[in-house]
Design a protein around this motif. Sequence first.
Motif, PDB file in Angstrom:
ATOM      1  N   MET A 101       0.955  -1.283  -0.094  1.00  0.00           N
ATOM      2  CA  MET A 101       0.090   0.124  -0.016  1.00  0.00           C
ATOM      3  C   MET A 101       0.862   1.253  -0.177  1.00  0.00           C
ATOM      4  O   MET A 101       2.049   1.242   0.478  1.00  0.00           O
ATOM      5  N   ILE A 102       0.312   2.332  -0.661  1.00  0.00           N
ATOM      6  CA  ILE A 102       1.028   3.576  -0.414  1.00  0.00           C
ATOM      7  C   ILE A 102       0.900   4.146   0.683  1.00  0.00           C
ATOM      8  O   ILE A 102       0.017   3.809   1.617  1.00  0.00           O
ATOM      9  N   SER A 103       1.462   5.138   1.267  1.00  0.00           N
ATOM     10  CA  SER A 103       1.586   5.873   2.350  1.00  0.00           C
ATOM     11  C   SER A 103       1.725   7.387   2.262  1.00  0.00           C
ATOM     12  O   SER A 103       1.767   7.878   1.224  1.00  0.00           O
ATOM     13  N   VAL A 104       1.497   8.070   3.365  1.00  0.00           N
ATOM     14  CA  VAL A 104       1.169   9.525   3.165  1.00  0.00           C
ATOM     15  C   VAL A 104       2.820  10.173   2.950  1.00  0.00           C
ATOM     16  O   VAL A 104       2.439  11.231   2.226  1.00  0.00           O
ATOM     17  N   LYS A 105       3.689   9.308   3.137  1.00  0.00           N
ATOM     18  CA  LYS A 105       5.105   9.737   2.799  1.00  0.00           C
ATOM     19  C   LYS A 105       4.898   9.682   0.883  1.00  0.00           C
ATOM     20  O   LYS A 105       5.598  10.401   0.297  1.00  0.00           O
ATOM     21  N   HIS A 106       4.428   8.721   0.307  1.00  0.00           N
ATOM     22  CA  HIS A 106       4.227   8.681  -1.004  1.00  0.00           C
ATOM     23  C   HIS A 106       3.518   9.918  -1.419  1.00  0.00           C
ATOM     24  O   HIS A 106       3.828  10.534  -2.505  1.00  0.00           O
ATOM     25  N   VAL A 107       2.216  10.382  -0.879  1.00  0.00           N
ATOM     26  CA  VAL A 107       1.758  11.200  -1.425  1.00  0.00           C
ATOM     27  C   VAL A 107       2.339  12.757  -1.187  1.00  0.00           C
ATOM     28  O   VAL A 107       2.401  13.476  -2.000  1.00  0.00           O
ATOM     29  N   LYS A 108       3.041  12.761  -0.137  1.00  0.00           N
ATOM     30  CA  LYS A 108       3.949  14.185  -0.047  1.00  0.00           C
ATOM     31  C   LYS A 108       5.132  13.933  -1.088  1.00  0.00           C
ATOM     32  O   LYS A 108       5.517  15.176  -1.605  1.00  0.00           O
ATOM     33  N   ASP A 109       5.712  13.070  -1.221  1.00  0.00           N
ATOM     34  CA  ASP A 109       6.776  12.960  -2.540  1.00  0.00           C
ATOM     35  C   ASP A 109       5.786  13.248  -3.792  1.00  0.00           C
ATOM     36  O   ASP A 109       6.622  13.985  -4.477  1.00  0.00           O
ATOM     37  N   ARG A 159       3.503  15.210  -4.141  1.00  0.00           N
ATOM     38  CA  ARG A 159       3.202  16.764  -4.195  1.00  0.00           C
ATOM     39  C   ARG A 159       4.360  17.617  -4.533  1.00  0.00           C
ATOM     40  O   ARG A 159       4.264  18.592  -5.258  1.00  0.00           O
ATOM     41  N   GLU A 160       5.434  17.057  -4.070  1.00  0.00           N
ATOM     42  CA  GLU A 160       6.695  17.915  -4.723  1.00  0.00           C
ATOM     43  C   GLU A 160       7.116  17.656  -6.250  1.00  0.00           C
ATOM     44  O   GLU A 160       7.424  18.388  -6.916  1.00  0.00           O
ATOM     45  N   ILE A 196       5.133  17.013  -8.622  1.00  0.00           N
ATOM     46  CA  ILE A 196       3.915  17.731  -9.532  1.00  0.00           C
ATOM     47  C   ILE A 196       3.834  19.313  -9.214  1.00  0.00           C
ATOM     48  O   ILE A 196       2.948  19.675  -9.882  1.00  0.00           O
ATOM     49  N   SER A 197       4.445  19.466  -8.415  1.00  0.00           N
ATOM     50  CA  SER A 197       4.330  21.145  -7.889  1.00  0.00           C
ATOM     51  C   SER A 197       4.544  22.093  -9.061  1.00  0.00           C
ATOM     52  O   SER A 197       3.657  23.141  -9.137  1.00  0.00           O
ATOM     53  N   GLY A 198       5.171  21.720 -10.012  1.00  0.00           N
ATOM     54  CA  GLY A 198       5.344  22.581 -10.947  1.00  0.00           C
ATOM     55  C   GLY A 198       4.161  22.609 -12.116  1.00  0.00           C
ATOM     56  O   GLY A 198       4.190  23.425 -13.248  1.00  0.00           O
ATOM     57  N   ILE A 199       3.392  21.487 -12.145  1.00  0.00           N
ATOM     58  CA  ILE A 199       2.351  21.288 -13.011  1.00  0.00           C
ATOM     59  C   ILE A 199       0.720  21.625 -12.540  1.00  0.00           C
ATOM     60  O   ILE A 199       0.114  22.539 -13.018  1.00  0.00           O
ATOM     61  N   THR A 200       0.592  21.376 -11.140  1.00  0.00           N
ATOM     62  CA  THR A 200      -0.603  21.331 -10.611  1.00  0.00           C
ATOM     63  C   THR A 200      -0.851  22.441  -9.402  1.00  0.00           C
ATOM     64  O   THR A 200      -0.076  22.458  -8.690  1.00  0.00           O
ATOM     65  N   PRO A 201      -1.617  23.424  -9.953  1.00  0.00           N
ATOM     66  CA  PRO A 201      -1.737  24.394  -8.946  1.00  0.00           C
ATOM     67  C   PRO A 201      -2.799  24.189  -7.808  1.00  0.00           C
ATOM     68  O   PRO A 201      -3.435  23.063  -7.898  1.00  0.00           O
ATOM     69  N   THR A 232      -2.757  13.949  -3.109  1.00  0.00           N
ATOM     70  CA  THR A 232      -2.535  15.427  -2.973  1.00  0.00           C
ATOM     71  C   THR A 232      -3.641  16.251  -2.732  1.00  0.00           C
ATOM     72  O   THR A 232      -3.561  17.380  -2.091  1.00  0.00           O
ATOM     73  N   VAL A 233      -4.615  15.844  -3.158  1.00  0.00           N
ATOM     74  CA  VAL A 233      -6.115  16.633  -3.049  1.00  0.00           C
ATOM     75  C   VAL A 233      -6.249  16.798  -1.493  1.00  0.00           C
ATOM     76  O   VAL A 233      -6.790  17.811  -1.109  1.00  0.00           O
ATOM     77  N   GLY A 234      -6.065  15.515  -0.773  1.00  0.00           N
ATOM     78  CA  GLY A 234      -6.329  15.657   0.666  1.00  0.00           C
ATOM     79  C   GLY A 234      -5.246  16.388   1.307  1.00  0.00           C
ATOM     80  O   GLY A 234      -5.820  17.058   2.328  1.00  0.00           O
ATOM     81  N   LEU A 235      -4.071  16.405   1.099  1.00  0.00           N
ATOM     82  CA  LEU A 235      -3.199  17.277   1.828  1.00  0.00           C
ATOM     83  C   LEU A 235      -3.468  18.567   1.691  1.00  0.00           C
ATOM     84  O   LEU A 235      -3.429  19.383   2.746  1.00  0.00           O
TER      85      LEU A 235
END
Length: 319
Positions: A1-9, A11-12, A14-19, A156-159
Amino acid sequence: MISVKHVKDARERISGITPTTPILQSEQLSKICGNQLFLKSEHLQKTGSFKIRGASNKVIHSIENGAKYVTAASSGNHGQAVAYVANQYGVPATIVVPDNVSKCKVNAIKAYNGKVEMCGTTSAERLPRAQAIADQENGVFIPPYDDPFIMAGQGTVGLEMLEQVDQIDAIIVPVGGGGLLSGILTAIKETNPKIKVIGVEPEIANDTYLSLQIKKITAIKSTTTIADGLRTNQPGDLTFPVLMKYLDDLVLVSEDEIRQAFSFVMERTKQLIEPSSATTIAAAMFNKLNLQGKNIVTVISGGNVDLEKIRQLIVEVAE
């Protein structure tokens, strides 16, 4: 399973593409629902839906690992997102879509220089075709939901919601293959497990509901729900265990309830959202949540609607 660390990774990555998308509110909607309702507005996201998040995470990772060609199978939004990201990186993309795909989604894919191939009406038909094209072209298939990078990207929507809304009591998420829901569940439950997360499906596209009832992945026949983004036949092998572990509840909404919610949002908030997005509003409007006086965030997953089909979706809004 994925973890919240994977979600935070993710986010970093895709930060240049998704506002970050805004939170909208409607006093009328909150009053009708008996809760303070917040709309996480992914219909205002780049390419018009949340799908750009997972697609960016997976495509960028694939390109970083040598991918020169990508494919995807999609009812539209995922395909648009993959085509967009691939185009940004100068990588060709082929998107396999259903025969009954929305015209606006095909136009967008082509606008992003994606090649379109039509194949059947179900995900069971188009997924193998997209994989076969990737194999033939020595490319990488970008799954629509059943992939850890896709799931983490959607999470990343959740974060963002955690940062944008104080004291969230519940989050309502539409369910197709489960990529968005599993990602949000991971982000939320591994950060603040007290927040309830509730999924929503159309009554006539209830594969996840049935699967949760018997605790086993269960397929349904092809569905004609107006929520075209939720026309999957079964939950994903990777997404379903996350739902089993974390999901608080899953509710169903009728086609008429989806139309009512779609029409209300358009008339009263002046926002054009997809019927798939309207499922979460419908769940709140028609008392499916068993919640009162709470802070509730509904995920508005996308806003790509064929203009000529709007008339078919609109009904008179009850006072």
